[in-house]
Design a protein around this motif. Structure first.
Motif, mmCIF file in Angstrom:
data_model
loop_
_atom_site.group_PDB
_atom_site.id
_atom_site.type_symbol
_atom_site.label_atom_id
_atom_site.label_comp_id
_atom_site.label_asym_id
_atom_site.label_seq_id
_atom_site.Cartn_x
_atom_site.Cartn_y
_atom_site.Cartn_z
ATOM 1 N N LEU A 101 0.819 -1.213 0.000
ATOM 2 C CA LEU A 101 0.000 0.000 0.000
ATOM 3 C C LEU A 101 0.855 1.266 0.000
ATOM 4 O O LEU A 101 0.417 2.325 -0.429
ATOM 5 C CB LEU A 101 -0.907 0.017 1.232
ATOM 6 C CG LEU A 101 -2.047 -0.986 1.239
ATOM 7 C CD1 LEU A 101 -2.812 -0.905 2.538
ATOM 8 C CD2 LEU A 101 -2.990 -0.744 0.073
ATOM 9 N N ALA A 150 -6.562 -7.933 2.351
ATOM 10 C CA ALA A 150 -6.923 -6.904 1.379
ATOM 11 C C ALA A 150 -8.296 -6.313 1.693
ATOM 12 O O ALA A 150 -8.566 -5.161 1.368
ATOM 13 C CB ALA A 150 -6.907 -7.479 -0.032
ATOM 14 N N VAL A 151 -9.159 -7.105 2.319
ATOM 15 C CA VAL A 151 -10.467 -6.571 2.715
ATOM 16 C C VAL A 151 -10.307 -5.596 3.871
ATOM 17 O O VAL A 151 -10.779 -4.462 3.820
ATOM 18 C CB VAL A 151 -11.429 -7.712 3.132
ATOM 19 C CG1 VAL A 151 -12.672 -7.153 3.800
ATOM 20 C CG2 VAL A 151 -11.825 -8.534 1.928
ATOM 21 N N GLU A 210 -11.470 0.727 -6.497
ATOM 22 C CA GLU A 210 -11.429 1.671 -5.378
ATOM 23 C C GLU A 210 -12.800 2.179 -5.029
ATOM 24 O O GLU A 210 -13.684 2.173 -5.836
ATOM 25 C CB GLU A 210 -10.506 2.841 -5.719
ATOM 26 C CG GLU A 210 -9.157 2.574 -5.111
ATOM 27 C CD GLU A 210 -8.171 3.687 -5.353
ATOM 28 O OE1 GLU A 210 -8.598 4.793 -5.721
ATOM 29 O OE2 GLU A 210 -6.986 3.422 -5.170
ATOM 30 N N ILE A 250 -8.363 -11.787 3.093
ATOM 31 C CA ILE A 250 -8.872 -11.019 4.232
ATOM 32 C C ILE A 250 -8.032 -9.764 4.465
ATOM 33 O O ILE A 250 -8.568 -8.703 4.800
ATOM 34 C CB ILE A 250 -8.908 -11.883 5.510
ATOM 35 C CG1 ILE A 250 -9.728 -13.148 5.260
ATOM 36 C CG2 ILE A 250 -9.502 -11.120 6.684
ATOM 37 C CD1 ILE A 250 -11.134 -12.903 4.842
ATOM 38 N N LEU A 264 -8.298 -5.033 13.248
ATOM 39 C CA LEU A 264 -9.415 -5.725 12.613
ATOM 40 C C LEU A 264 -8.953 -6.951 11.833
ATOM 41 O O LEU A 264 -9.656 -7.961 11.779
ATOM 42 C CB LEU A 264 -10.135 -4.746 11.691
ATOM 43 C CG LEU A 264 -11.646 -4.783 11.795
ATOM 44 C CD1 LEU A 264 -12.093 -4.640 13.228
ATOM 45 C CD2 LEU A 264 -12.252 -3.691 10.963
ATOM 46 N N ASN A 286 -8.951 -1.731 3.952
ATOM 47 C CA ASN A 286 -9.771 -0.573 3.634
ATOM 48 C C ASN A 286 -10.473 0.022 4.840
ATOM 49 O O ASN A 286 -11.272 0.931 4.700
ATOM 50 C CB ASN A 286 -10.842 -0.967 2.619
ATOM 51 C CG ASN A 286 -10.232 -1.299 1.294
ATOM 52 O OD1 ASN A 286 -9.758 -0.432 0.597
ATOM 53 N ND2 ASN A 286 -10.198 -2.577 0.963
ATOM 54 N N THR A 287 -10.221 -0.525 6.023
ATOM 55 C CA THR A 287 -10.920 -0.034 7.199
ATOM 56 C C THR A 287 -9.989 0.836 8.018
ATOM 57 O O THR A 287 -8.777 0.773 7.861
ATOM 58 C CB THR A 287 -11.355 -1.202 8.083
ATOM 59 O OG1 THR A 287 -10.185 -1.909 8.513
ATOM 60 C CG2 THR A 287 -12.233 -2.152 7.339
ATOM 61 N N ARG A 288 -10.587 1.655 8.895
ATOM 62 C CA ARG A 288 -9.719 2.259 9.885
ATOM 63 C C ARG A 288 -9.454 1.191 10.930
ATOM 64 O O ARG A 288 -10.226 0.265 11.077
ATOM 65 C CB ARG A 288 -10.335 3.530 10.465
ATOM 66 C CG ARG A 288 -11.629 3.379 11.183
ATOM 67 C CD ARG A 288 -12.310 4.745 11.311
ATOM 68 N NE ARG A 288 -13.677 4.562 10.927
ATOM 69 C CZ ARG A 288 -14.614 4.206 11.806
ATOM 70 N NH1 ARG A 288 -14.341 4.053 13.060
ATOM 71 N NH2 ARG A 288 -15.850 3.991 11.394
ATOM 72 N N MET A 289 -8.381 1.267 11.637
ATOM 73 C CA MET A 289 -7.984 0.245 12.605
ATOM 74 C C MET A 289 -7.728 -1.108 11.947
ATOM 75 O O MET A 289 -8.054 -2.145 12.498
ATOM 76 C CB MET A 289 -9.076 0.022 13.663
ATOM 77 C CG MET A 289 -9.447 1.275 14.393
ATOM 78 S SD MET A 289 -10.008 0.957 16.051
ATOM 79 C CE MET A 289 -11.153 -0.352 15.852
ATOM 80 N N ILE A 339 -8.585 -9.988 14.140
ATOM 81 C CA ILE A 339 -9.878 -10.337 14.735
ATOM 82 C C ILE A 339 -10.783 -11.018 13.716
ATOM 83 O O ILE A 339 -11.493 -11.971 14.018
ATOM 84 C CB ILE A 339 -10.567 -9.069 15.290
ATOM 85 C CG1 ILE A 339 -9.883 -8.656 16.592
ATOM 86 C CG2 ILE A 339 -12.039 -9.314 15.540
ATOM 87 C CD1 ILE A 339 -10.494 -7.451 17.229
ATOM 88 N N ILE A 340 -10.739 -10.544 12.489
ATOM 89 C CA ILE A 340 -11.606 -11.138 11.473
ATOM 90 C C ILE A 340 -10.970 -12.401 10.907
ATOM 91 O O ILE A 340 -11.653 -13.371 10.597
ATOM 92 C CB ILE A 340 -11.905 -10.096 10.377
ATOM 93 C CG1 ILE A 340 -12.894 -9.083 10.927
ATOM 94 C CG2 ILE A 340 -12.474 -10.756 9.132
ATOM 95 C CD1 ILE A 340 -13.237 -7.982 9.995
#
Lengths: 235, 224, 55, 235
Positions: B80, B156-157, B224, B154, B167, B160-163, B170-171
């Protein structure tokens, strides 16, 4: 149109309440107590009754997520997401009633029994699925990413189930698994179980429909907010 | 069809390996972390006098799980940086092959770390693969591949989140439970001199299903 | 009739979880509908203002 | 060289924020367009939509080669190029390694000498083994520009191509842009650059395309006046 919808809603609600009453009646009064476990076994009807909608919901997440990615129609995303929430709610029921039943029956609150373990793992997986959305700031990515996670989670369901089962056969737990069989010998017990399954399935569908309506109004609200912002700027 | 795919695989792999040689990022985060984890394992299990021959499988797989998670997070973060992942999105290549290339390079890096861990395992826990070396290797390869096949999607998923740092584990970790169960079981059976055929089959099934899903789904991640 | 306490607590838990879920759905729905109504009146207001402004 | 892009009522919203209102436009071969507007006017959003990098919330983007519509993403992406505010070069690889990687990614099969020639155009062929991490911001920007031109795209999408460049760098990039025969869409705040290099000016205001001006009808001062008149009051 709305009148018809209201009518269907009312009929469905009446059916749900009737079946739920019957299910409670059968489970608590009509079905005989288990010879070995006594009355605690009555928890089992609703315990199993909530496993079924939970699993159904998790598979629906898989279906809805695939459908969303293929068609890119928002409705599938909404359905899958709410299915995840409903599955999580019923999964919580399983996880709460399981130990409460296990303590008097097996003498321990928790055991790494296949049914409990797989439900715990699936619950965690779908908790992640439901949580993910709240942490994505870019709304255009939200649906797509959660669909991808939904597929990953949904596909994992059979693997989690199988691996925990096999895990157990390799390591026999100290528990005699005869409870289930002794639970459904009496025909009234079968009736109670079927009624509980029906009642909770209807309840899950009811929650699901309401949840979808909710997500719809949420989307509508966002559109309205955009419109208001736009008007305020250009007046 | 096959030649552009192979070339994508080859150059992505070459790029990732050269980058790793320069930065030693994965090596540091995964290997040193694992060594520390193993020492922690020793102290934690010494307290209740856990027999030392029970520890290697557990320690090995906990290391794979945690240092692998750390490593995947790092590789994706370096992708990234400078917006390079964007360059991959814009490249005229099928997304599925980019996914397979990422899986291969991640698996190689993790496998390399693991090769370095085995001597330490021998040293710390009297770990003795003995004649079971080949089946053990097969179990580890299948396990790592399965782990990376899930993790690459996962990471790459959640990127895109904050934190995303929190995350991602955890996921990801609940999704890795089947791989973990199958991997530890297969490893332990190998160490006991048995052939864990059904667990291998199970791992192969996870690999096939997950690699094909990643192959199909990755296209939707390159947007994006 | 032994262990009735467990039975009672299990059923209490079930209904607590379900009513919590239902209450959450209901409250959120109320809130959304309220906001939608507010926004709709605001939009009408703005549109009429814009209409009169253009004349 | 007949690559064209049709934007058909393309819009983009991020949740409640409408970044781009429905916009219909065409980009024909050889056209040179400057996108101008205040911060948050939707210039970069429009650029990423044209680049096929982000999907429009509504409407469609069509990519045409003559009369044939290009459907496959690799086919489209081979023909266009995006220079964003991120350099898209791996910091831990050397300049040469980066360019070799991208030349293979685009199936160009360039030799080391060919790449050095290409780098010479932006004045960066001196030290090809330097790590990109060790390059200054201006050098990185030159490299990023060279990277965007590497596969000889037919459509060049530039987001602030001059940011961070020194006088020499600006001159080189300007020269390369003048010699470039394909379509260019450039986002820039500098009216000077826009007027010197582009033929058409699209002014965006709050996500709407409000004006399309031709260079033949506006001199530099007039263009700036037009641009200023569309700046909204500050938030």
């Amino acid at each position: 149109m709305t009148a018809r919808k209201l009518l269907i809603h009312a009929i469905f609600l009446a059916l749900l309440i009737a079946v739920m009453e019957c299910a409670i009646l059968w489970a608590l009064v009509i079905a005989p107590a288990d010879r070995e476990q006594g009355d605690v076994q009555r928890i089992f009807y609703f315990h199993l009754g909530s496993i079924w909608p939970a699993f159904l919901a998790f598979f629906y997440v898989l279906y809805g997520s695939i459908a969303y990615l293929v068609t890119r129609k928002q409705i599938f995303d909404h359905r899958a997401f709410v299915a995840g929430q409903v599955g999580l709610a019923f999964g919580s029921l399983v996880l709460i009633t399981g130990p409460i039943w296990a303590k008097p029956t097996w003498g321990i609150w928790w055991t790494w029994d296949a049914r409990l373990t797989s439900m715990l793992v699936l619950w965690l997986i779908f908790l992640g699925y439901v949580m993910l959305r709240d942490y994505i700031d870019d709304a255009t990515k939200r649906e797509r990413l959660s669909a991808i996670l939904g597929i990953a989670g949904g596909v994992m369901v059979p693997f989690v189930y199988l691996s925990t089962r096999w895990f157990e056969t390799q390591h026999p737990s100290p528990v005699i698994m005869g409870d289930k069989e002794s639970g459904i010998k009496d025909p009234q017990m079968v009736n109670a179980l079927l009624l509980a399954l029906a009642a909770f399935s209807l309840l899950a569908i009811y929650f699901w429909r309401r949840g979808i309506e909710l997500v719809h109004s949420d989307a509508r609200l966002q559109a309205l907010r955009r419109r208001t912002l736009d008007l305020e700027e250009n007046v | 069809m096959s030649s552009p795919a192979i070339s994508t695989l080859k150059m992505m792999l070459a790029k990732d390996l050269v980058r790793e040689m320069r930065s030693k990022e994965i090596f540091l985060s995964s290997f040193l972390f694992s060594v520390i984890l193993m020492a922690a394992f020793h102290f934690a299990s010494a307290a209740n006098r856990m027999p030392i021959e029970y520890i290697p499988t557990t320690a090995l797989w906990v290391c794979i799980l945690f240092s692998g998670t750390l490593g995947l997070n790092r590789t994706h973060a370096s992708e990234l940086k400078n917006g390079c992942f964007r360059a991959l999105m814009l490249a005229p290549k099928e997304a599925g092959w980019i996914y397979l290339a990422k899986v291969t390079s991640n698996a190689l890096l993790l496998g390399f770390t693991l090769c370095l861990l085995v001597p330490i395992l021998v040293l710390f826990f009297q770990f003795n693969p003995g004649s079971a070396l080949f089946p053990l290797l097969l179990s580890l390869i299948l396990g790592i591949l399965g782990f990376v096949a899930v993790g690459t999607v996962i990471v790459a998923v959640t990127a895109n989140t904050r934190m995303s740092d929190i995350l991602f584990p955890i996921i990801q970790l609940p999704l890795q439970v089947p791989v973990l169960i199958a991997g530890t079981q297969a490893t332990q059976l190998c160490l006991e001199g048995k052939t864990p055929t059904d667990w291998w089959q199970f791992l192969v099934a996870i690999n096939v299903v997950y690699l094909s899903i990643g192959f199909l789904v990755y296209e939707f991640l390159l947007e994006e | 009739m032994k262990n009735l306490g467990y039975l009672a607590s299990a059923y209490t838990a079930i209904w607590l979880v379900l009513s919590f879920f239902l209450a959450k759905l209901y409250m959120r729905n109320q809130k959304l509908n309220r906001e939608i109504d507010q926004l709709e009146t605001r939009i009408k207001e703005l549109e009429s203002k814009r209409g009169s402004g253009a004349e | 060289m007949s690559f064209r892009v049709h934007l058909e009522a393309v819009s983009k919203n991020f949740g409640e924020v409408q970044a781009l209102h429905p916009l219909t436009a065409q980009l024909g071969p050889g056209e040179r367009i400057a996108l101008m507007g205040h911060n948050g006017a939707g210039k970069t959003t429009l650029l990423t939509v044209i680049a096929s990098l982000s999907k429009a919330s509504t409407g469609n983007v069509h990519y045409l080669d003559g009369d044939r519509e290009l459907k496959k993403k690799p086919e489209i992406r081979q023909r266009l190029s995006l220079l964003s505010h991120q350099p898209m070069l791996y910091p831990d690889l050397s300049i040469l390694e980066n360019f070799l990687f991208f030349s293979r990614m685009y199936d160009l099969g360039l030799s080391k000498d060919a790449i050095l020639d290409h780098l010479d155009a932006v004045g960066m062929s001196g030290d090809p083994n330097r790590l990109v991490r060790a390059c200054s911001q201006g050098m990185t920007q030159r490299l990023a520009f060279a990277r965007a031109m590497l596969h000889r795209p037919e459509l060049l999408l530039l987001d602030e191509p001059f940011s961070g460049l020194d006088i020499r760098g600006i001159e080189r990039v300007q020269k390369l842009l003048r010699d470039f025969s394909g379509t260019v869409v450039m986002v820039s705040h500098e009216v000077d650059h826009c007027h010197a290099l582009m033929d058409e000016f699209w002014i965006l205001r709050r996500g709407r395309l409000v004006k399309k001006l031709q260079r033949t009808q506006y001199d530099r001062a007039q263009l700036e006046a037009e641009f200023r008149s569309e700046l909204p009051e500050e938030l």
